[in-house]
Design a protein around this motif. Structure first.
Motif, PDB file in Angstrom:
ATOM      1  N   MET A   1       0.673  -1.344  -0.039  1.00 13.82           N
ATOM      2  CA  MET A   1      -0.094   0.044   0.158  1.00 13.82           C
ATOM      3  C   MET A   1       0.922   1.118   0.074  1.00 13.82           C
ATOM      4  O   MET A   1       1.808   1.280   0.445  1.00 13.82           O
ATOM      5  N   ILE A   2       0.228   2.289  -0.641  1.00 12.78           N
ATOM      6  CA  ILE A   2       0.863   3.488  -0.318  1.00 12.78           C
ATOM      7  C   ILE A   2       0.710   4.210   1.147  1.00 12.78           C
ATOM      8  O   ILE A   2      -0.474   4.045   1.618  1.00 12.78           O
ATOM      9  N   HIS A   3       1.834   4.516   1.746  1.00 14.62           N
ATOM     10  CA  HIS A   3       1.758   5.324   2.869  1.00 14.62           C
ATOM     11  C   HIS A   3       1.837   6.592   2.735  1.00 14.62           C
ATOM     12  O   HIS A   3       2.936   7.266   2.346  1.00 14.62           O
ATOM     13  N   GLN A   4       0.748   7.352   2.777  1.00 16.58           N
ATOM     14  CA  GLN A   4       0.850   9.151   2.522  1.00 16.58           C
ATOM     15  C   GLN A   4       0.764   9.664   3.617  1.00 16.58           C
ATOM     16  O   GLN A   4       0.323   9.439   4.680  1.00 16.58           O
ATOM     17  N   LEU A   5       1.725  10.573   3.676  1.00 17.92           N
ATOM     18  CA  LEU A   5       1.906  11.560   4.556  1.00 17.92           C
ATOM     19  C   LEU A   5       1.460  13.069   4.348  1.00 17.92           C
ATOM     20  O   LEU A   5       1.716  13.578   3.447  1.00 17.92           O
ATOM     21  N   ILE A   6       0.516  13.639   5.362  1.00 19.26           N
ATOM     22  CA  ILE A   6       0.119  14.916   4.912  1.00 19.26           C
ATOM     23  C   ILE A   6       0.364  15.878   5.978  1.00 19.26           C
ATOM     24  O   ILE A   6      -0.249  15.720   7.298  1.00 19.26           O
ATOM     25  N   PHE A   7       1.167  16.805   5.834  1.00 22.64           N
ATOM     26  CA  PHE A   7       1.526  17.664   6.812  1.00 22.64           C
ATOM     27  C   PHE A   7       0.997  18.753   6.881  1.00 22.64           C
ATOM     28  O   PHE A   7       0.561  19.422   5.690  1.00 22.64           O
ATOM     29  N   ALA A   8       0.361  19.389   8.088  1.00 20.02           N
ATOM     30  CA  ALA A   8      -0.372  20.411   7.916  1.00 20.02           C
ATOM     31  C   ALA A   8      -0.238  21.496   9.123  1.00 20.02           C
ATOM     32  O   ALA A   8       0.377  21.099  10.243  1.00 20.02           O
ATOM     33  N   ALA A   9      -0.748  22.709   9.099  1.00 18.73           N
ATOM     34  CA  ALA A   9      -0.605  23.673  10.241  1.00 18.73           C
ATOM     35  C   ALA A   9      -1.840  24.241  10.377  1.00 18.73           C
ATOM     36  O   ALA A   9      -2.559  24.490   9.501  1.00 18.73           O
ATOM     37  N   PRO A  10      -2.240  24.985  11.512  1.00 15.66           N
ATOM     38  CA  PRO A  10      -3.158  25.681  11.936  1.00 15.66           C
ATOM     39  C   PRO A  10      -3.462  26.923  11.096  1.00 15.66           C
ATOM     40  O   PRO A  10      -2.472  27.730  10.550  1.00 15.66           O
ATOM     41  N   ILE A 161      10.802   3.160  11.044  1.00 15.90           N
ATOM     42  CA  ILE A 161      10.549   2.900   9.520  1.00 15.90           C
ATOM     43  C   ILE A 161      10.901   4.098   8.828  1.00 15.90           C
ATOM     44  O   ILE A 161      10.832   5.291   9.241  1.00 15.90           O
ATOM     45  N   GLN A 162      11.597   3.808   7.573  1.00 18.52           N
ATOM     46  CA  GLN A 162      12.040   4.861   6.559  1.00 18.52           C
ATOM     47  C   GLN A 162      10.693   4.868   5.487  1.00 18.52           C
ATOM     48  O   GLN A 162      10.539   3.784   4.869  1.00 18.52           O
ATOM     49  N   GLY A 163      10.298   5.926   5.400  1.00 14.89           N
ATOM     50  CA  GLY A 163       9.407   6.008   4.040  1.00 14.89           C
ATOM     51  C   GLY A 163       9.945   6.764   2.737  1.00 14.89           C
ATOM     52  O   GLY A 163      10.341   8.195   3.276  1.00 14.89           O
ATOM     53  N   HIS A 164      10.386   6.084   1.791  1.00 17.69           N
ATOM     54  CA  HIS A 164      10.822   7.043   0.967  1.00 17.69           C
ATOM     55  C   HIS A 164       9.782   7.388  -0.147  1.00 17.69           C
ATOM     56  O   HIS A 164       8.944   6.528  -0.411  1.00 17.69           O
ATOM     57  N   THR A 165      10.013   8.506  -0.676  1.00 15.92           N
ATOM     58  CA  THR A 165       9.045   9.180  -1.777  1.00 15.92           C
ATOM     59  C   THR A 165       8.980   8.323  -2.958  1.00 15.92           C
ATOM     60  O   THR A 165      10.013   7.824  -3.185  1.00 15.92           O
ATOM     61  N   VAL A 166       7.767   8.033  -3.400  1.00 13.57           N
ATOM     62  CA  VAL A 166       7.383   6.926  -4.575  1.00 13.57           C
ATOM     63  C   VAL A 166       8.099   7.393  -5.873  1.00 13.57           C
ATOM     64  O   VAL A 166       8.093   8.867  -6.025  1.00 13.57           O
ATOM     65  N   ASP A 167       8.267   6.595  -6.752  1.00 14.06           N
ATOM     66  CA  ASP A 167       8.932   6.981  -7.805  1.00 14.06           C
ATOM     67  C   ASP A 167       8.174   7.913  -8.712  1.00 14.06           C
ATOM     68  O   ASP A 167       8.633   8.895  -9.494  1.00 14.06           O
ATOM     69  N   GLY A 168       6.846   7.805  -8.766  1.00 15.36           N
ATOM     70  CA  GLY A 168       5.895   8.423  -9.677  1.00 15.36           C
ATOM     71  C   GLY A 168       5.886  10.049  -9.433  1.00 15.36           C
ATOM     72  O   GLY A 168       5.684  10.901 -10.331  1.00 15.36           O
ATOM     73  N   GLU A 174      10.738  17.635  -8.798  1.00 10.80           N
ATOM     74  CA  GLU A 174      11.435  17.405  -7.868  1.00 10.80           C
ATOM     75  C   GLU A 174      10.489  17.357  -6.438  1.00 10.80           C
ATOM     76  O   GLU A 174      10.365  18.649  -6.204  1.00 10.80           O
ATOM     77  N   PRO A 175      10.344  16.304  -5.842  1.00 12.32           N
ATOM     78  CA  PRO A 175       9.550  16.533  -4.569  1.00 12.32           C
ATOM     79  C   PRO A 175      10.281  17.340  -3.444  1.00 12.32           C
ATOM     80  O   PRO A 175      11.512  17.294  -3.515  1.00 12.32           O
ATOM     81  N   THR A 176       9.523  17.835  -2.559  1.00  9.45           N
ATOM     82  CA  THR A 176      10.139  18.624  -1.415  1.00  9.45           C
ATOM     83  C   THR A 176      10.902  17.765  -0.797  1.00  9.45           C
ATOM     84  O   THR A 176      12.097  18.323  -0.444  1.00  9.45           O
ATOM     85  N   LEU A 177      10.516  16.390  -0.532  1.00 10.43           N
ATOM     86  CA  LEU A 177      11.315  15.690   0.566  1.00 10.43           C
ATOM     87  C   LEU A 177      11.369  14.420  -0.135  1.00 10.43           C
ATOM     88  O   LEU A 177      10.875  14.052  -0.976  1.00 10.43           O
ATOM     89  N   ASP A 178      12.657  13.643  -0.066  1.00  8.77           N
ATOM     90  CA  ASP A 178      12.871  12.532  -0.601  1.00  8.77           C
ATOM     91  C   ASP A 178      12.754  11.591   0.704  1.00  8.77           C
ATOM     92  O   ASP A 178      12.353  10.331   0.043  1.00  8.77           O
ATOM     93  N   ALA A 179      12.586  11.772   1.911  1.00  5.64           N
ATOM     94  CA  ALA A 179      12.043  10.532   2.730  1.00  5.64           C
ATOM     95  C   ALA A 179      11.651  11.155   4.201  1.00  5.64           C
ATOM     96  O   ALA A 179      11.635  12.307   4.444  1.00  5.64           O
ATOM     97  N   ALA A 180      10.908  10.259   4.815  1.00  3.71           N
ATOM     98  CA  ALA A 180      10.509  10.669   6.100  1.00  3.71           C
ATOM     99  C   ALA A 180      10.769   9.377   7.134  1.00  3.71           C
ATOM    100  O   ALA A 180      10.405   8.333   6.802  1.00  3.71           O
TER     101      ALA A 180
END
Length: 232
Positions: A1-10, A161-168, A174-180
């Motif tokens: 499965m895709i492990h999607q991370l959504i970062f947010a601020a108030p 856990i290392q989450g690496h940005t998917v190839d797509g 160029e994505p903002t981040l390469d890994a979380a």
């Protein structure tokens, strides 16, 4: 499965506490969790653990973690539950112009004990961007092996856990981040012990080898399962 991370601020005028409470108790339950393609769903809320993370004020005060099948991702964004529910509700609590979405492949370096709703672990999230001149292949290989081995030596580490940005994502720019990176500890005291250890010093110094240290972000969070930990 895709492990999607959504970062947010108030949103402006909303306190961090109000933002987090609305996200966990209202938005997550009444809107996002109703999107049928979402298999698991968690909210990580930041808090002040009394430790110096070395990155100033955090850019985000919460993270949504969503698990879904790759073939269902587009469909999830076309549902009434998303278009007329979760999406419309976002401006009520989040500074949506600061929201960052990242799709990752999760690599479990340390599995730890079984997960259950109500666990009270403390989680350190480290977000990184690779150094200029380092290829994506070399970044991922170094991150998972040489750097990953250093992370596994941290005292008190429960899960890793290392989450690496998917190839797509690299096909459109160029994505903002390469890994979380996500590292779990029993409590704040265990986290502090780890951050003050020589092993953590070695871990952070190792970033110089493959990471652009200007773009390292660290968040200390607690987890709130909305759907899960078993997939529906």
């Amino acid at each position: 499965m895709i492990h999607q991370l959504i970062f947010a601020a108030p949103k402006p005028g909303m306190t961090v506490e109000e933002f987090q409470r609305y996200w966990v108790e209202v938005h997550a339950v009444q809107y996002a969790a109703k999107i049928p393609q979402i298999r698991k769903y968690m909210i990580d809320t930041t808090f002040d653990a009394g430790v110096d993370l070395g990155n100033g004020d955090p850019k985000w005060q919460g993270v949504a973690e969503i698990w879904l099948r790759p073939e269902e991702q587009i469909a999830s964004l076309q549902t009434e539950e998303f278009l007329q529910g979760a999406r419309l509700d976002e401006p009520n609590w989040a500074a949506f112009w600061q929201t960052l979405v990242l799709d990752t492949d999760a690599h479990e370096l340390k599995s730890g004990p079984a997960l259950f709703k109500g666990q009270n672990w403390v989680k350190l999230m480290i977000l990184v961007k690779r150094k200029e001149g380092v290829s994506l292949e070399d970044f991922r290989n170094y991150s998972l092996h040489q750097h990953g081995e250093l992370g596994l030596k941290l005292p008190g580490l429960r899960r890793y856990i290392q989450g690496h940005t998917v190839d797509g994502w690299y096909g459109i720019g160029e994505p903002t981040l390469d890994a979380a990176y996500q590292l779990w500890f029993d409590d704040v005291e265990a986290l502090r012990d780890a951050l003050e250890s020589p092993e953590y010093k070695q871990l952070t110094e190792d970033f110089e080898a493959f990471v652009n240290t200007r773009y390292v972000h660290r968040l200390v969070t607690r987890e709130h399962w909305i759907l899960g930990p078993e997939a529906r």
